[in-house]
Scaffold this active site. Structure first.
Site, PDB file in Angstrom:
ATOM      1  N   LEU A 197      -1.834  -8.626  -5.302  1.00 53.78           N
ATOM      2  CA  LEU A 197      -3.193  -9.185  -5.294  1.00 53.78           C
ATOM      3  C   LEU A 197      -4.152  -8.188  -4.659  1.00 53.78           C
ATOM      4  CD1 LEU A 197      -5.328 -11.440  -5.473  1.00 53.78           C
ATOM      5  CD2 LEU A 197      -4.437 -12.317  -3.296  1.00 53.78           C
ATOM      6  N   ASP A 198      -4.002  -7.988  -3.376  1.00 58.18           N
ATOM      7  CA  ASP A 198      -4.791  -7.011  -2.624  1.00 58.18           C
ATOM      8  C   ASP A 198      -3.822  -6.283  -1.705  1.00 58.18           C
ATOM      9  OD1 ASP A 198      -6.449  -5.529  -1.015  1.00 58.18           O
ATOM     10  OD2 ASP A 198      -7.446  -7.246  -0.091  1.00 58.18           O
ATOM     11  N   PRO A 199      -3.307  -5.136  -2.177  1.00 54.07           N
ATOM     12  CA  PRO A 199      -3.770  -4.355  -3.319  1.00 54.07           C
ATOM     13  C   PRO A 199      -3.111  -4.760  -4.644  1.00 54.07           C
ATOM     14  CG  PRO A 199      -2.067  -3.161  -2.164  1.00 54.07           C
ATOM     15  CD  PRO A 199      -2.273  -4.434  -1.390  1.00 54.07           C
ATOM     16  N   TYR A 223       0.830  -1.197   0.000  1.00 51.10           N
ATOM     17  CA  TYR A 223       0.000   0.000   0.000  1.00 51.10           C
ATOM     18  C   TYR A 223       0.871   1.255   0.000  1.00 51.10           C
ATOM     19  CZ  TYR A 223      -4.353  -2.515   0.963  1.00 51.10           C
ATOM     20  OH  TYR A 223      -5.449  -3.326   0.872  1.00 51.10           O
ATOM     21  N   ASP A 268      -7.164  -6.494  -7.275  1.00 42.28           N
ATOM     22  CA  ASP A 268      -8.467  -5.961  -6.851  1.00 42.28           C
ATOM     23  C   ASP A 268      -8.736  -4.597  -7.481  1.00 42.28           C
ATOM     24  OD1 ASP A 268      -6.428  -4.761  -5.363  1.00 42.28           O
ATOM     25  OD2 ASP A 268      -7.609  -4.631  -3.520  1.00 42.28           O
TER      26      ASP A 268
END
Length: 722
Positions: A423-425, A398, A428
């Site tokens: 992936l996340d973040p 992030y 997504d």
């Protein structure tokens, strides 16, 4: 007892190529007959549908009841020798080779060495026809190290048969070939198993060249072998006799099911690409993959990858697909960097401490792009070094406030600093924006946006009280529980509750960080609810809450925490129990946690006992904090075991209002599983997007095509209107 083995899944045995992971073979299994494992060796025997009993050593098929390997590797050198009296067999512990050697009446002494005691022992049980040859008075088995045996016997053996899977000779070098040559009698023949022309041509060329420095006569032969991934295996065949034509047998061999005189000669007829390379030194193989890309003549780009964590390998593999990329992997310890770089082309491993500012700046400045996969707390100093060196940056973390403050400096330096591309973040974001843009283009509005993601053990592997195992940083997982979370909601929703995706899963969701800015980031000003959350199996949150209440998620340094304390003594101090007995600690835990019912109390207490928090075992403190000490414990207890797999579940849910007033709920879902013997789902779905982004930056392309490239890799979300 039901026998199982990690390489047998759904009744099929699977073996990958030893040199490459691009292909494999599978055999249908009727039943597993035997399995044993020690620190030195993994032995499996199973009955197959088509090849009878199969012996597998360290997940590689060594022989079957229909095997032609032993006949071929034995009779090529022996049938070509006028009087092979003394034979040395290196490897061949299943007894198949010595069984074939005994068909030659000239053979008077057969020495077997370089084998683990377990292989003959198991072979005698399941391959009695060939292993009965161990009882021949002509056979002697040596447990001596192969190299020692060769050094002790010069000009001794008429025939030497070498299985290069023997540990002492796994990588033949000049010393090994020299010892083999000196141990061979004046007119001796030698044969060395040398891989497949389809998989191992460069290794075959190197071994052929090395052997030709010692032997006057040398050839390469090959045979079909359907129980190896390429369906073929070859041999370096050599002799000390200049005039000997290795292709011609000088005597007939009786009682064979595969080998005969015509086969012997035919084995030396090579495909043109093999003959040209070994005899003419010309490489006429078709250029594919990296070799084909190399012909494009792209300028070399230098990439520095920092870190060696769970997700680094898939990112590195993607980056080196392009032969114009020169990858440097840097870790604090050189051994970690070397392990990660093993088998990767155009890759160099170095030691680098990111806390050494001067060394970091020098390393970053020497590259075109740096991929920072170290803990997120180091990204700022990496990015500052990149700004100074005018080097592009890619991270999967992030964007922190401190990173955001570097935006203007990065722009002035003319570099790209790309974050949140895992992936996340990462994935997504790509698919959220994709659907939102499509809805807006059709005149619709996103009234409510929910997004949940979780990296979890596959259901069959969720076998511990938390229903969780670690495929990435244990500290990061636990710290996530402590982080504050904010989201936008018009109604008074409780988002920390069961979340339904399909009847197959019992998930619970809870908020993840600050969702509010995504109303702006995703360009959905009309949204009344914006929520991003984590997924876990039900029961996880209640357990995590207890760990927090009883102090184990405390990140503060504790001067009193030492390896002299037991887990029970630490627990006593954490919860304020009267003593360190289990009963006293449990009583205090129940008082602090106020469990809703006895069933939940029993479940949580049993889980704490499973962790070992009531035990008299000494703690292994880490960094002087309770959180890190618990992390160290979890990394042992909650690691993925051999044969287990993880799962990634990501779902966006869009509540759409169309211009005609019609309302739809659209989901966009990713459900993916890791490979028990390959990459985890988490590593793949973080590392590959990172690698793609790296290549797009190096090629000077925009990111509009990122999701398209991602889908070419088989990674995509499935969209559905509920």
């Amino acid at each position: 007892m039901v026998l199982t083995h990690p390489s047998i899944i759904d009744g099929w045995f699977r073996q990958s190529s030893s040199q490459k992971s691009s292909h494999a073979i599978t055999l249908k299994v009727r039943k597993i007959l035997h399995f044993e494992k020690s620190p030195e060796i993994d032995i499996l025997v199973f009955e197959s549908e088509t090849y009878g009993n199969v012996l597998v050593v360290d997940r590689t098929i060594r022989c079957t009841e229909r095997d032609a390997f032993s006949q071929t590797i034995t009779h090529i050198p022996l049938a070509n020798h006028p009087s092979p009296k003394k034979v040395l067999v290196i490897g061949g512990g299943d007894g198949g080779i010595i069984h074939e050697v005994l068909k030659h009446d000239y053979a008077q002494q057969i020495v077997l060495c370089g084998i683990d005691e377990a292989i003959p022992r198991v072979s005698k049980l399941f391959f009695p026809h060939t292993s009965s040859s161990f009882s021949s008075p002509k056979v002697t088995t040596h447990t001596t190290n192969v190299l020692t045996l060769l050094e002790q016997h010069t000009s001794t053996y008429d025939i030497i048969i070498v299985d290069t899977m023997t540990p002492d000779l796994i990588a033949l070098d000049e010393k090994h070939i020299h010892l083999l040559h000196t141990s061979l009698a004046a007119e001796g023949n030698i044969i060395i198993a040398a891989g497949s022309t389809w998989d191992d041509l460069s290794q075959i060329k190197n071994l052929h060249h090395l052997a030709s420095r010692f032997f006057t006569t040398i050839k390469y032969a090959y045979t079909t072998l359907p129980t190896v991934p390429s369906g073929q295996i070859g041999f370096i065949v050599a002799s000390k006799t200049l005039s000997r034509d290795l292709r011609i047998p000088v005597r007939e061999v009786k009682d064979t099911k595969y080998y005969n005189g015509s086969i012997h000669t035919a084995l030396f007829v090579l495909p043109e690409f093999t003959r040209a390379l070994l005899e003419d030194g010309k490489d006429v193989t078709p250029k594919i993959g990296r070799d084909a890309l190399a012909l494009l003549g792209k300028p070399t780009k230098k990439v520095l990858l920092l870190g060696s964590g769970f997700v680094a390998r898939p990112a590195a593999e993607y980056i080196v697909r392009d032969p114009s990329n020169a990858l440097t992997i840097a870790c604090r310890t050189l051994s970690s960097a070397q392990a990660l770089s093993s088998g990767l082309p155009s890759t160099t491993a170095i030691s680098l401490d990111v806390n050494d500012v001067a060394a970091l700046e020098a390393a970053v400045a020497a590259h075109d792009l740096v991929v920072s996969l170290v803990p997120y707390t180091y990204h700022v100093q990496v990015t500052k070094a990149a700004i100074k060196g005018k080097t592009h940056v890619v991270t999967t973390s992030y964007v922190s406030p401190a990173m955001r403050e570097l935006d203007e400096e990065a722009k002035k330096a003319g570099i790209v600093v790309l974050n949140e591309i895992g992936l996340d973040p990462g994935i997504d974001h790509l698919y959220a924006v994709k659907m939102i843009d499509e809805v807006h283009a059709k005149g619709g509005k996103i009234k409510k946006f929910l997004s949940y993601c979780g990296g979890l053990p596959a259901p069959e592997c969720a076998s511990n009280p938390l229903g969780y195992k670690f495929s990435w940083s244990s500290r990061g997982v636990l710290l996530n529980l402590l982080a504050s979370a904010t989201y936008l909601s018009k109604a008074n929703y409780n988002f920390s509750e069961p979340y339904f995706i399909s009847p197959a899963f019992a998930f619970v969701g809870y908020p993840n960080r600050n969702s509010v800015p995504f109303k702006e980031y995703y360009n959905i000003p009309e949204a009344e609810t914006v929520f991003r959350g984590n997924l876990r199996y039900q029961g996880y949150l209640e357990f995590a809450k207890v760990l927090r209440v009883i102090g184990w998620l405390d990140v503060g340094t504790k001067e009193w925490l030492s390896d002299e304390l037991t887990w029970a003594e630490v627990m006593q101090r954490n919860v304020g129990a009267t003593d360190s007995s289990e009963a006293a600690i449990i009583e205090r835990v129940k008082a602090l946690c106020a469990f809703p019912n006895e069933s939940e109390s029993s479940r949580i207490i049993a889980g704490l006992r499973w962790i070992g928090l009531f035990s008299n075992e000494k703690v292994s403190s880490r960094h002087g904090t309770l959180l890190d000490t618990l992390c160290a414990r979890f990394e042992v207890l909650m690691a993925y075991e051999e044969g287990e797999r993880d799962m990634v579940m990501l779902q966006h849910k869009f509540y759409v209002e169309w211009s005609d007033g019609k309302q739809d709920i659209i989901t966009s879902t990713l459900e993916a599983y890791g490979s028990p013997h390959g990459h985890s789902a988490m590593a793949l779905h973080v590392g590959v997007p990172c690698g793609i982004a790296t290549q797009l930056i190096l090629d000077g392309k925009g990111f509009a095509t990122h999701s398209e490239v991602l889908e070419e890799e088989g990674i995509a979300l499935v969209e559905k209107v509920l």
